[in-house]
Every structure is written in structure tokens, then in C-alpha cells.
Write a protein that holds these residues in place. Sequence first.
Motif, mmCIF file in Angstrom:
data_model
loop_
_atom_site.group_PDB
_atom_site.id
_atom_site.type_symbol
_atom_site.label_atom_id
_atom_site.label_comp_id
_atom_site.label_asym_id
_atom_site.label_seq_id
_atom_site.Cartn_x
_atom_site.Cartn_y
_atom_site.Cartn_z
ATOM 1 N N ASN A 177 0.855 -1.179 0.000
ATOM 2 C CA ASN A 177 0.000 0.000 0.000
ATOM 3 C C ASN A 177 0.894 1.233 0.000
ATOM 4 O O ASN A 177 1.501 1.576 1.018
ATOM 5 N N GLN A 178 0.994 1.918 -1.139
ATOM 6 C CA GLN A 178 1.989 2.974 -1.305
ATOM 7 C C GLN A 178 1.846 4.109 -0.298
ATOM 8 O O GLN A 178 2.824 4.488 0.368
ATOM 9 N N ARG A 179 0.681 4.686 -0.184
ATOM 10 C CA ARG A 179 0.522 5.832 0.710
ATOM 11 C C ARG A 179 0.707 5.412 2.173
ATOM 12 O O ARG A 179 1.273 6.175 2.969
ATOM 13 N N CYS A 180 0.248 4.234 2.495
ATOM 14 C CA CYS A 180 0.451 3.725 3.857
ATOM 15 C C CYS A 180 1.930 3.572 4.136
ATOM 16 O O CYS A 180 2.432 3.985 5.187
ATOM 17 N N ARG A 181 2.648 2.997 3.179
ATOM 18 C CA ARG A 181 4.082 2.761 3.352
ATOM 19 C C ARG A 181 4.865 4.067 3.411
ATOM 20 O O ARG A 181 5.697 4.279 4.296
ATOM 21 N N GLU A 182 4.596 4.958 2.458
ATOM 22 C CA GLU A 182 5.348 6.200 2.404
ATOM 23 C C GLU A 182 5.095 7.077 3.627
ATOM 24 O O GLU A 182 6.030 7.675 4.186
ATOM 25 N N SER A 183 3.852 7.160 4.063
ATOM 26 C CA SER A 183 3.561 7.982 5.248
ATOM 27 C C SER A 183 4.253 7.411 6.488
ATOM 28 O O SER A 183 4.779 8.159 7.319
ATOM 29 N N ALA A 184 4.287 6.072 6.606
ATOM 30 C CA ALA A 184 4.956 5.448 7.746
ATOM 31 C C ALA A 184 6.455 5.726 7.724
ATOM 32 O O ALA A 184 7.076 6.020 8.759
ATOM 33 N N MET A 185 7.053 5.670 6.535
ATOM 34 C CA MET A 185 8.488 5.912 6.436
ATOM 35 C C MET A 185 8.826 7.375 6.753
ATOM 36 O O MET A 185 9.796 7.666 7.458
ATOM 37 N N TRP A 186 8.017 8.318 6.270
ATOM 38 C CA TRP A 186 8.294 9.718 6.570
ATOM 39 C C TRP A 186 8.011 10.046 8.025
ATOM 40 O O TRP A 186 8.652 10.932 8.610
#
Length: 450
Positions: A177-186
Motif C-alpha cells: 500500500n503505497q501511501r500507507c508505506r510512504e507515510s509510515a516511512m516519513w
Amino acid sequence: MGDFTRFKYVRRALGAGLISGVVGVAGLAMPSPAAAANPVTPGNFTGYGFDQCQAPSQTAMDRWWQHSNFGAVGIYIAGNSRGCRTQTNLSATWVRKQQARGWRLLPITLGPQASCNPHFPRYRDDPRISANSTNQYATAKRQGVNQANATVDAAKRYGIAAGSTMFYDLEGFDIGNQRCRESAMWFVSAWSHRIKKLGYRPGMYSSASSGIKAMYDVWHAQPRGFVYPADLWIADWDGRAGTSTKYIPAKPWSPHRRVKQYRGPHKETHGGTTIEIDSNYVDLGRGSYARPVTHCGGVPVSFTAYPALRPRTSSYTPSPIYTKALECMLRERGSFGGPIDGTYDAGLVRSINAWQRSHGLTVRKTWTMGAWKTLWAANSRPLLKRGSAGETVRDLQRALSATSAPERPKITGVLDWNTQVALVAYQKRLGRTANGMATEVTWYDLAHGR
């Protein structure tokens, strides 16, 4: 992780795309470092650790210190998504006592979780990480900063010294899940940036196939402005005590920048006290390390074996190297006043006989392998376990090398795997509890030349 209301980790190794954007964290005035007399934790350590939902009682910690090979313990200090929000035992006094005892602490925060994690929020007041991509996940970054502030506030309340590693627990989620992953990483990037600014060291815990894999993909892509956690705590229940995992290569976050949770929830009993734990292998700081120590102005005393010595005859000459080591150590133990010249003469024999009498050994001119053991065990006799380091560990390794057995540890000053194997073999030969720890019984046996 250490949570008795656990959920299953997402174990699917899904491909993660590149994360774009730059970190935009609001700058706040840096407060003064934590005023704590405790040492930085976990410091330099390579050994076993455990974590659990509730910090154990003092009695439990004391018993596990005496009877288990664990030297590190994970404790939940912050985060509204913790399974054990109320820590019955955890306090500044608890922290001080554990560190004074020798425990290495691994402080953990379990706050906002990935937006696609179906197991959160756990309560009504523990928000998930915002997946709003506006302004390159600005909301998630603000959440990361706020959680870092809360983490450091808690660390200071508990007396955890500045410079200590703070781990953020990001439980397993769907990295497809791109947005889930990217938000978690940031979120983790902003948290790490803020933790550094506040004078602590950031670390991240996550499942090897989700958060750890996602973080590695970010590391591989090297997006501009991203701040990485300094240390990784990898959850990979493969049963192998070490820091490797099949989900990321060995190169990043090495050397000495990893913890691996290699076994999930289970119960262990030590000293009559049972705790439900996860098992971890810890390798942080510079790893367990023993500073160099010289003896008698530089006389070598560490060898792979310690042979018996006796006076010179027409067919035998005692080794000057081992003789000098013997003279040196007898002098340091207060039993020899002659020159350290490698000569096995009458003056040395008199000192040897005095040592033999005072340690219950047969009085004779020969210095035996058993006598070597008594020499190394004559100093302080602390409890030593995996990860212990220092000159007392070298004494233990030297004593274990003064034997005809094949298991002889390299004398490093660190109670490592090879030392533990040799110690277990020694304990088994004597019919003792083979726990790989140097206890009072171990030192007693060595002190009696067994």
C-alpha cells in the motif's frame, strides 16, 4: 513485540516503490540533555536480550540476572498504542537499579501505527499515522515530531541518559500500500530527525518483511532529505540468534547497529520466575568490547594453552615465555618478589610452593595446568554471562585454556560464542549446570584447579 495482546505480523515480502519528497520538520529549541547519572544505554553490547509488555518486578529482574544469560531488556516507555499503558513497576528508581546491576536497557515507544494496519487504533485515543500525502506527508511528519518529543520527555522522567538509543515500534503492515508505506516511512524519518536533535539516538523496530524491508528500500533509493534510524531492531522469528535476515542484505546498518528478535512470544523460567517474552540478539554500539590491559610492563600472559612447568633438567627446559608469565602473575597476586626474567629457579619454586599451600594444592616443584587455573581465578569473581567484557573475562578465558580439553576460547576479553561453548563443555565435564555462565560455582571449581 513484548505485547501479550499481540497481532500477527504481515509476513508477505511485497515490492516497495521509491519514496519521494523531502523532510520538512518544524525546528524547535533544543532542550538541555537529560540530567541522569545513569550510563548511556544500551552502550557497547553484543549478547542476548528479552522484551515483554510489562517491565518485570525487581525480584524478577534480580533472579533473571543471576540465573539467565540475558543481559539486555526492552522496556515500553512511551506511546498511546502500547498494550501495557500502565507500567506497574517502571520508574526512575527501577531504571537506576537495573543499570547499576548491569542490565542494558532498550527503551521502546509504540505510538501511531501505519494507516493500513488493521489492528490499530487499539484504543479510542491512539491515532494512526496520517496517509495524507499533501505537502509530502506533512501531517505524518508532524506526528513523528510530536511522538519524538513525548519519547524524550519519558526518557528524561525515567532518568535514561542522553545518547541512549530510543526504538520506535512500527508493527507489521502491508508495504504494498503505497501511501500507507510512504507515510509510515516519513513518520519514522521525522521521528528520527527529532530524536537526534533532542540528544538521543533513534532506532526502529519492525517486522523484517514489512517495516524493515520498506526502510531498506528507502535506504537503497536514497531520497533527498530522508533521516534514517541509526539502529534497526528486526523482528524475524527464524530461531537463529544473530542479526542476519533474508529480507535485507547484511551491509546496511552494520557493524553493531542491529538487534534481531529471533523468537516470538513464549514463556521462560529462570531462578523460579516465569515471564512471557520475546527473545532477541543484540549487537549495538561497538559491540561488547574489552579495553587492552598490560601486565608487568608488557609481559605477555595470554596464550592458547598453559602447559605444566618444572625446573630445568638435562632433557627439559621450561619455556621462558610461560615462566615470565607465571612470574608476572604471581607478582601481581602478591606472591613473588623476584625478577621477571623467565628463569625457573629456586626463588620461583619457593613462591610456587607458597601459592600451592595457600590454595590447597599439592606442594611440589611442578607448576601444573590446574595451578594455572587457580592463578586466573584468584582475582575478583563476578557473575559473567554472554556479552560480559573486561579483564575478568580474560581471566576466565585463560583459565579455560589451561586444560587439555579441545574447547579453548580465544582470549579476547569478551564472553562470546566460543567462550560460552568452552564454558559449557567445562561445566559438563564437572557435572555442573551447563548454562554457559561463570557463576560462584564456576569460579570455585577453577580456584581449586579442577
